[in-house]
Enzyme design. Sequence first.
Site, mmCIF file in Angstrom:
data_model
loop_
_atom_site.group_PDB
_atom_site.id
_atom_site.type_symbol
_atom_site.label_atom_id
_atom_site.label_comp_id
_atom_site.label_asym_id
_atom_site.label_seq_id
_atom_site.Cartn_x
_atom_site.Cartn_y
_atom_site.Cartn_z
ATOM 1 N N SER A 157 6.456 -22.397 -15.794
ATOM 2 C CA SER A 157 6.477 -20.962 -15.538
ATOM 3 C C SER A 157 7.890 -20.461 -15.283
ATOM 4 O O SER A 157 8.574 -20.928 -14.368
ATOM 5 C CB SER A 157 5.607 -20.629 -14.322
ATOM 6 O OG SER A 157 5.792 -19.279 -13.944
ATOM 7 N N HIS A 193 5.311 -20.599 -19.912
ATOM 8 C CA HIS A 193 4.375 -19.715 -19.224
ATOM 9 C C HIS A 193 5.124 -18.484 -18.719
ATOM 10 O O HIS A 193 6.100 -18.601 -17.972
ATOM 11 C CB HIS A 193 3.722 -20.452 -18.053
ATOM 12 C CG HIS A 193 2.560 -19.725 -17.461
ATOM 13 N ND1 HIS A 193 1.302 -19.748 -18.014
ATOM 14 C CD2 HIS A 193 2.471 -18.937 -16.359
ATOM 15 C CE1 HIS A 193 0.477 -19.029 -17.276
ATOM 16 N NE2 HIS A 193 1.166 -18.509 -16.264
ATOM 17 N N ASP A 226 4.714 -15.027 -16.661
ATOM 18 C CA ASP A 226 3.880 -14.263 -15.735
ATOM 19 C C ASP A 226 4.270 -12.794 -15.791
ATOM 20 O O ASP A 226 5.355 -12.405 -15.343
ATOM 21 C CB ASP A 226 4.048 -14.793 -14.309
ATOM 22 C CG ASP A 226 3.438 -16.166 -14.139
ATOM 23 O OD1 ASP A 226 2.228 -16.309 -14.407
ATOM 24 O OD2 ASP A 226 4.150 -17.100 -13.743
ATOM 25 N N MET A 261 3.558 -9.249 -14.358
ATOM 26 C CA MET A 261 2.939 -8.627 -13.187
ATOM 27 C C MET A 261 3.378 -7.165 -13.087
ATOM 28 O O MET A 261 4.526 -6.838 -13.372
ATOM 29 C CB MET A 261 3.345 -9.373 -11.909
ATOM 30 C CG MET A 261 3.070 -10.854 -11.938
ATOM 31 S SD MET A 261 3.505 -11.623 -10.357
ATOM 32 C CE MET A 261 3.430 -13.361 -10.791
ATOM 33 N N HIS A 267 0.663 -14.666 -19.396
ATOM 34 C CA HIS A 267 -0.387 -14.524 -18.384
ATOM 35 C C HIS A 267 -0.276 -13.124 -17.796
ATOM 36 O O HIS A 267 0.632 -12.834 -17.019
ATOM 37 C CB HIS A 267 -0.191 -15.604 -17.307
ATOM 38 C CG HIS A 267 -1.160 -15.541 -16.183
ATOM 39 N ND1 HIS A 267 -0.977 -16.272 -15.021
ATOM 40 C CD2 HIS A 267 -2.321 -14.855 -16.015
ATOM 41 C CE1 HIS A 267 -1.983 -16.025 -14.204
ATOM 42 N NE2 HIS A 267 -2.797 -15.174 -14.772
ATOM 43 N N MET A 292 -1.125 -10.479 -15.397
ATOM 44 C CA MET A 292 -1.682 -10.125 -14.098
ATOM 45 C C MET A 292 -1.418 -8.645 -13.890
ATOM 46 O O MET A 292 -0.554 -8.241 -13.110
ATOM 47 C CB MET A 292 -1.045 -10.990 -13.003
ATOM 48 C CG MET A 292 -1.515 -12.432 -13.051
ATOM 49 S SD MET A 292 -0.616 -13.525 -11.934
ATOM 50 C CE MET A 292 0.775 -13.957 -12.996
ATOM 51 N N MET A 304 -6.844 -19.905 -11.292
ATOM 52 C CA MET A 304 -5.731 -19.782 -10.348
ATOM 53 C C MET A 304 -5.963 -20.712 -9.164
ATOM 54 O O MET A 304 -7.040 -20.708 -8.560
ATOM 55 C CB MET A 304 -5.596 -18.342 -9.855
ATOM 56 C CG MET A 304 -5.164 -17.347 -10.920
ATOM 57 S SD MET A 304 -3.551 -17.729 -11.636
ATOM 58 C CE MET A 304 -2.485 -17.698 -10.179
ATOM 59 N N ASP A 339 -3.081 -22.985 -12.505
ATOM 60 C CA ASP A 339 -1.818 -22.287 -12.282
ATOM 61 C C ASP A 339 -1.662 -21.982 -10.799
ATOM 62 O O ASP A 339 -2.466 -21.252 -10.224
ATOM 63 C CB ASP A 339 -1.820 -20.986 -13.097
ATOM 64 C CG ASP A 339 -0.542 -20.175 -12.928
ATOM 65 O OD1 ASP A 339 0.376 -20.625 -12.217
ATOM 66 O OD2 ASP A 339 -0.468 -19.079 -13.517
#
Length: 229
Positions: A8, A32, A34, A36, A65, A67, A136, A174
Amino acid sequence: MAVQISPSILSADFARLADDVALISDAADWVHVDVMDNHFVPNLTIGLPVVEALMKHSALPLDCHLMIEDPDRWAPQYAEAGAGGVTIHAEAAKAPIRTLRAIRSAGARAGLGINPATPVEPYEDLLGEIDMLLLMTVEPGFGGQRFLDVVLPKVRRARELIRGRELSVRLQVDGGVSAETIERCAEAGADVFVAGNAVFGADDPAEAVRALRERAERASAGWSTREAG
């Protein structure tokens, strides 16, 4: 299925993302990312423009990913931009089947993410719509959190659900994945592992990836052999 390691970049240096990704390019399987939005989770990271820029410099496919609120609107755009995989959260999606199919139609691996307190069983009927189920193992939002052992029984249940339907669905974990926790995740049935601090906090990120892979492969040998048989 073979173990995959997806480091990540939430734990990388945002000022030198391309350089940090290059450090793991010969060792990892995915990168990965993230995404957000400071609404679905209490943190703000990066969005589509940064993902598009990183794609030009990464030899590895990007595992995005999301979120975020309203993934139904944004997820297909990440797939269309060239992301290798796009994961949306069950808690945020209002039309998950439509969105997952749109991700697949754009040529990306479709993933469904589930928070620690969300049970997996209500989403059993969606397993045929996805390529990967992400569980998660911390509350989403920040890197460096402590691994939640309470999620391990859910990992086992998810593996049984996948096996029961005879699907080729990846099972990703994760959050808090490290040399101390990856074997427990692998023993429970996970085969894709997101690791942030354990990789980018190491002196040699590539070697850290290799060490994590070795631990996961050793621990997953039991259930993967049974599944193959």
